[in-house]
Design a protein around this motif. Structure first.
Motif, short mmCIF file in Angstrom:
data_model
loop_
_atom_site.label_atom_id
_atom_site.label_comp_id
_atom_site.label_asym_id
_atom_site.label_seq_id
_atom_site.Cartn_x
_atom_site.Cartn_y
_atom_site.Cartn_z
N ALA A 10 25.34 41.90 43.42
CA ALA A 10 26.06 40.76 42.86
C ALA A 10 26.70 41.13 41.52
O ALA A 10 27.84 40.74 41.24
CB ALA A 10 25.12 39.57 42.69
N LEU A 11 25.98 41.88 40.70
CA LEU A 11 26.52 42.31 39.42
C LEU A 11 27.73 43.22 39.62
O LEU A 11 28.75 43.05 38.98
CB LEU A 11 25.44 43.05 38.61
N CYS A 12 27.63 44.17 40.54
CA CYS A 12 28.75 45.07 40.82
C CYS A 12 29.96 44.30 41.33
O CYS A 12 31.09 44.58 40.95
CB CYS A 12 28.35 46.14 41.83
N ALA A 13 29.72 43.32 42.19
CA ALA A 13 30.81 42.51 42.72
C ALA A 13 31.49 41.73 41.60
O ALA A 13 32.71 41.63 41.55
CB ALA A 13 30.30 41.57 43.81
N SER A 14 30.70 41.18 40.70
CA SER A 14 31.30 40.40 39.61
C SER A 14 32.08 41.29 38.66
O SER A 14 33.13 40.90 38.15
CB SER A 14 30.24 39.60 38.85
N ILE A 15 31.62 42.50 38.45
CA ILE A 15 32.35 43.44 37.60
C ILE A 15 33.66 43.82 38.27
O ILE A 15 34.70 43.87 37.65
CB ILE A 15 31.50 44.70 37.29
N GLY A 16 33.62 44.06 39.57
CA GLY A 16 34.83 44.40 40.32
C GLY A 16 35.86 43.29 40.25
O GLY A 16 37.05 43.53 40.06
N VAL A 17 35.44 42.05 40.39
CA VAL A 17 36.35 40.92 40.32
C VAL A 17 36.95 40.85 38.92
O VAL A 17 38.14 40.63 38.74
CB VAL A 17 35.63 39.61 40.68
N HIS A 18 36.12 41.06 37.92
CA HIS A 18 36.60 41.03 36.54
C HIS A 18 37.66 42.11 36.31
O HIS A 18 38.68 41.86 35.67
CB HIS A 18 35.44 41.28 35.58
N ALA A 19 37.42 43.31 36.81
CA ALA A 19 38.36 44.42 36.61
C ALA A 19 39.69 44.14 37.29
O ALA A 19 40.75 44.48 36.76
CB ALA A 19 37.75 45.72 37.12
N ASP A 20 39.66 43.50 38.46
CA ASP A 20 40.89 43.20 39.17
C ASP A 20 41.70 42.13 38.45
O ASP A 20 42.92 42.06 38.59
CB ASP A 20 40.59 42.75 40.60
N ASP A 21 41.04 41.25 37.71
CA ASP A 21 41.73 40.18 36.98
C ASP A 21 42.28 40.65 35.64
O ASP A 21 42.98 39.91 34.97
CB ASP A 21 40.78 39.01 36.74
N MET A 22 41.96 41.86 35.26
CA MET A 22 42.39 42.39 33.97
C MET A 22 43.91 42.61 33.97
O MET A 22 44.44 43.18 34.92
CB MET A 22 41.67 43.71 33.71
N PRO A 23 44.62 42.17 32.92
CA PRO A 23 46.05 42.44 32.85
C PRO A 23 46.32 43.94 32.85
O PRO A 23 45.59 44.70 32.20
CB PRO A 23 46.49 41.81 31.54
N THR A 24 47.35 44.35 33.57
CA THR A 24 47.71 45.76 33.66
C THR A 24 49.15 45.94 33.20
O THR A 24 50.04 45.20 33.64
CB THR A 24 47.54 46.28 35.09
N ARG A 46 40.97 42.24 26.85
CA ARG A 46 40.92 43.58 27.45
C ARG A 46 42.12 43.76 28.36
O ARG A 46 42.60 42.80 28.97
CB ARG A 46 39.66 43.74 28.30
N PHE A 47 42.57 45.01 28.49
CA PHE A 47 43.67 45.28 29.41
C PHE A 47 43.62 46.73 29.89
O PHE A 47 42.93 47.57 29.33
CB PHE A 47 45.03 44.97 28.75
N ARG A 48 44.37 46.96 30.95
CA ARG A 48 44.49 48.30 31.53
C ARG A 48 45.92 48.78 31.29
O ARG A 48 46.87 48.02 31.47
CB ARG A 48 44.21 48.24 33.03
N LEU A 49 46.05 50.05 30.91
CA LEU A 49 47.36 50.67 30.76
C LEU A 49 47.44 51.79 31.79
O LEU A 49 46.62 52.72 31.78
CB LEU A 49 47.54 51.24 29.34
N THR A 50 48.41 51.69 32.69
CA THR A 50 48.63 52.71 33.71
C THR A 50 49.76 53.60 33.22
O THR A 50 50.86 53.12 32.94
CB THR A 50 49.00 52.07 35.06
#
Length: 108
Positions: A10-24, A46-50
């Motif tokens: 459940a923790l891993c799933a919630s982290i994954g959802v959080h990462a996908d919602d991060m602005p890129t 927080r944000f992701r830079l590609t």
């Protein structure tokens, strides 16, 4: 004891959802130039830079202020995750192209 794997999943799933919602935000490097040379982000988030290297040679994304560094071979795309920033302007550069490889991240 049996609930531990469930909690971990459940923790891993919630982290994954959080990462996908991060602005890129996307940044391209070609012929020693960043495009765009200014990336505007939301301060306090927080944000992701590609970063993609579209050029024929190696390139680098480096920021001393933000303590981030990424070396890219030709044709490679990689991402960096940034902690929430205070409002301001943060410089980045390409050590392989010091004259033309300059940019900044502006947090507003």
């Amino acid at each position: 004891m049996r609930s531990l794997p469930f909690l971990f999943a459940a923790l891993c799933a919630s982290i994954g959802v959080h990462a996908d919602d991060m602005p890129t935000y996307s940044l391209r490097v070609k012929d020693g130039r960043f495009s765009p040379d200014t990336v505007e982000v939301v301060a306090g988030q927080r944000f992701r830079l590609t970063v993609s290297n579209d050029g024929p040679g190696a390139s680098e994304f480096e920021s001393l202020e933000l303590r981030k560094e990424l070396v890219l071979a030709p044709g490679v795309t990689r991402s960096l995750v940034f902690a929430p920033m205070k409002p301001g302007s943060y410089r980045f550069f390409d050590d392989f192209h010091p004259q033309t490889g300059q940019g900044r991240i502006v947090a507003r």
